[in-house]
Write an enzyme that holds these catalytic residues in place. Sequence first.
Site, mmCIF file in Angstrom:
data_model
loop_
_atom_site.group_PDB
_atom_site.id
_atom_site.type_symbol
_atom_site.label_atom_id
_atom_site.label_comp_id
_atom_site.label_asym_id
_atom_site.label_seq_id
_atom_site.Cartn_x
_atom_site.Cartn_y
_atom_site.Cartn_z
ATOM 1 N N GLY A 130 0.782 -1.299 0.085
ATOM 2 C CA GLY A 130 0.014 -0.093 0.108
ATOM 3 C C GLY A 130 0.855 1.267 -0.006
ATOM 4 O O GLY A 130 0.345 2.314 0.563
ATOM 5 N N GLY A 131 1.944 1.124 -0.723
ATOM 6 C CA GLY A 131 2.937 2.585 -0.821
ATOM 7 C C GLY A 131 2.651 3.458 -1.471
ATOM 8 O O GLY A 131 3.456 4.385 -1.611
ATOM 9 N N GLY A 132 1.594 3.517 -2.171
ATOM 10 C CA GLY A 132 1.226 4.545 -3.103
ATOM 11 C C GLY A 132 0.171 5.502 -2.754
ATOM 12 O O GLY A 132 -0.231 6.543 -3.473
ATOM 13 N N SER A 133 -0.388 5.403 -1.364
ATOM 14 C CA SER A 133 -1.552 6.277 -1.026
ATOM 15 C C SER A 133 -1.830 6.177 0.601
ATOM 16 O O SER A 133 -0.961 5.517 1.055
ATOM 17 C CB SER A 133 -2.730 5.658 -1.674
ATOM 18 O OG SER A 133 -3.091 4.561 -1.137
ATOM 19 N N ASP B 8 -3.424 -7.234 -5.390
ATOM 20 C CA ASP B 8 -4.361 -7.410 -4.355
ATOM 21 C C ASP B 8 -3.526 -8.320 -3.407
ATOM 22 O O ASP B 8 -3.335 -9.286 -3.747
ATOM 23 C CB ASP B 8 -5.538 -8.123 -5.094
ATOM 24 C CG ASP B 8 -6.582 -8.245 -4.097
ATOM 25 O OD1 ASP B 8 -6.298 -8.111 -2.736
ATOM 26 O OD2 ASP B 8 -7.806 -8.718 -4.396
ATOM 27 N N SER C 261 -2.887 -0.712 14.979
ATOM 28 C CA SER C 261 -3.744 0.326 15.063
ATOM 29 C C SER C 261 -3.958 0.458 16.540
ATOM 30 O O SER C 261 -4.116 -0.738 17.393
ATOM 31 C CB SER C 261 -5.213 0.542 14.519
ATOM 32 O OG SER C 261 -5.899 1.378 14.721
ATOM 33 N N TYR D 116 -11.784 -5.783 11.949
ATOM 34 C CA TYR D 116 -10.714 -5.079 11.583
ATOM 35 C C TYR D 116 -9.872 -5.096 13.199
ATOM 36 O O TYR D 116 -8.520 -5.403 13.299
ATOM 37 C CB TYR D 116 -10.709 -3.383 11.260
ATOM 38 C CG TYR D 116 -9.746 -2.644 11.219
ATOM 39 C CD1 TYR D 116 -8.707 -2.694 10.384
ATOM 40 C CD2 TYR D 116 -9.595 -1.515 12.051
ATOM 41 C CE1 TYR D 116 -7.685 -1.777 10.038
ATOM 42 C CE2 TYR D 116 -8.653 -0.438 12.000
ATOM 43 C CZ TYR D 116 -7.673 -0.845 11.275
ATOM 44 O OH TYR D 116 -6.410 0.265 11.043
ATOM 45 N N THR E 212 -9.914 -7.066 15.270
ATOM 46 C CA THR E 212 -9.348 -8.345 15.482
ATOM 47 C C THR E 212 -8.005 -8.646 15.010
ATOM 48 O O THR E 212 -7.118 -9.162 15.286
ATOM 49 C CB THR E 212 -10.496 -9.657 15.110
ATOM 50 O OG1 THR E 212 -11.789 -9.366 15.897
ATOM 51 C CG2 THR E 212 -10.174 -10.880 15.343
ATOM 52 N N ALA E 213 -8.118 -8.298 13.614
ATOM 53 C CA ALA E 213 -6.797 -8.459 13.003
ATOM 54 C C ALA E 213 -5.836 -7.674 13.566
ATOM 55 O O ALA E 213 -4.584 -7.843 13.822
ATOM 56 C CB ALA E 213 -7.013 -7.968 11.510
#
Length: 256
Positions: A19-22, A68, A147, A160, A162-163
């Site tokens: 996810g390094g572009g946003s 993905d 997080s 989320y 839980t992850a």
Amino acid sequence: MTQNAIFPDLKDKSVFITGGGSGIGAFLTDGFMKQGANVSFVQRSDASAFCDEMEAKHGRRPFFQTCDISDIPALKQCLAKAAAHQGPITALINNAANDARHATQEVTEEFWDQSQAINLKSYFFACQAVIDGMRTSGGGAIVNMTSISYMMGNTGYPSYTTANSGINGMTRSLAREFGPEKIRVNALAPGWVLTDKQKEQWVTPEAIAAHVDRQCLKETLAPEDIVDAVLFLSSNASRMMTGQSMVVDGGVVVSG
């Protein structure tokens, strides 16, 4: 806001960011490139314009592949191509996530599995894929972005959170397993960082005022506030730090 910290050992380091572009990821890519690192990243959407921006700014281009991350074979293939392009990955930043809001009673098995595939499963298999390269390189650093949401006991996205909690357990286990080979694994838990996505979908004046009221530091967090912490965890400055969860949230939760 400008980045102040310089970590000389990050120069020429082979870095891979999901996810390094946003969002926060784009600032991480920029931050590592400022250090002189060789950066590869993946994300689902096209990041050609962002790569153009980075090339104009730094004089070289990050290595971008569309992926993905819930497709584990595709993710592993991207990691292998990145290693072939710039050498074995010695800093892995598991950053990509999806914090889509959802109510417990509306969660289907399909949604749950997809959420875990993005927010936890992909992290594990990315870690697994870089271990051999880190071994041959004499060590490495993995930073798993989690997080504070689960620490706060937030509602509205139970899959989320839980992850998020699972990321910390995984981080500790991998740190213990691979520490003897000088592979460090840490987690970083940001607070409410006001990315464009957050502003577009969930930020309201009332919500952000209530959140800042819970912070010790009465300023909102920007993506730039996360960069130096990730650089620190990736560098030799934190060489004896592993199996830990660092919080950057303005002082909402208390760890330790």
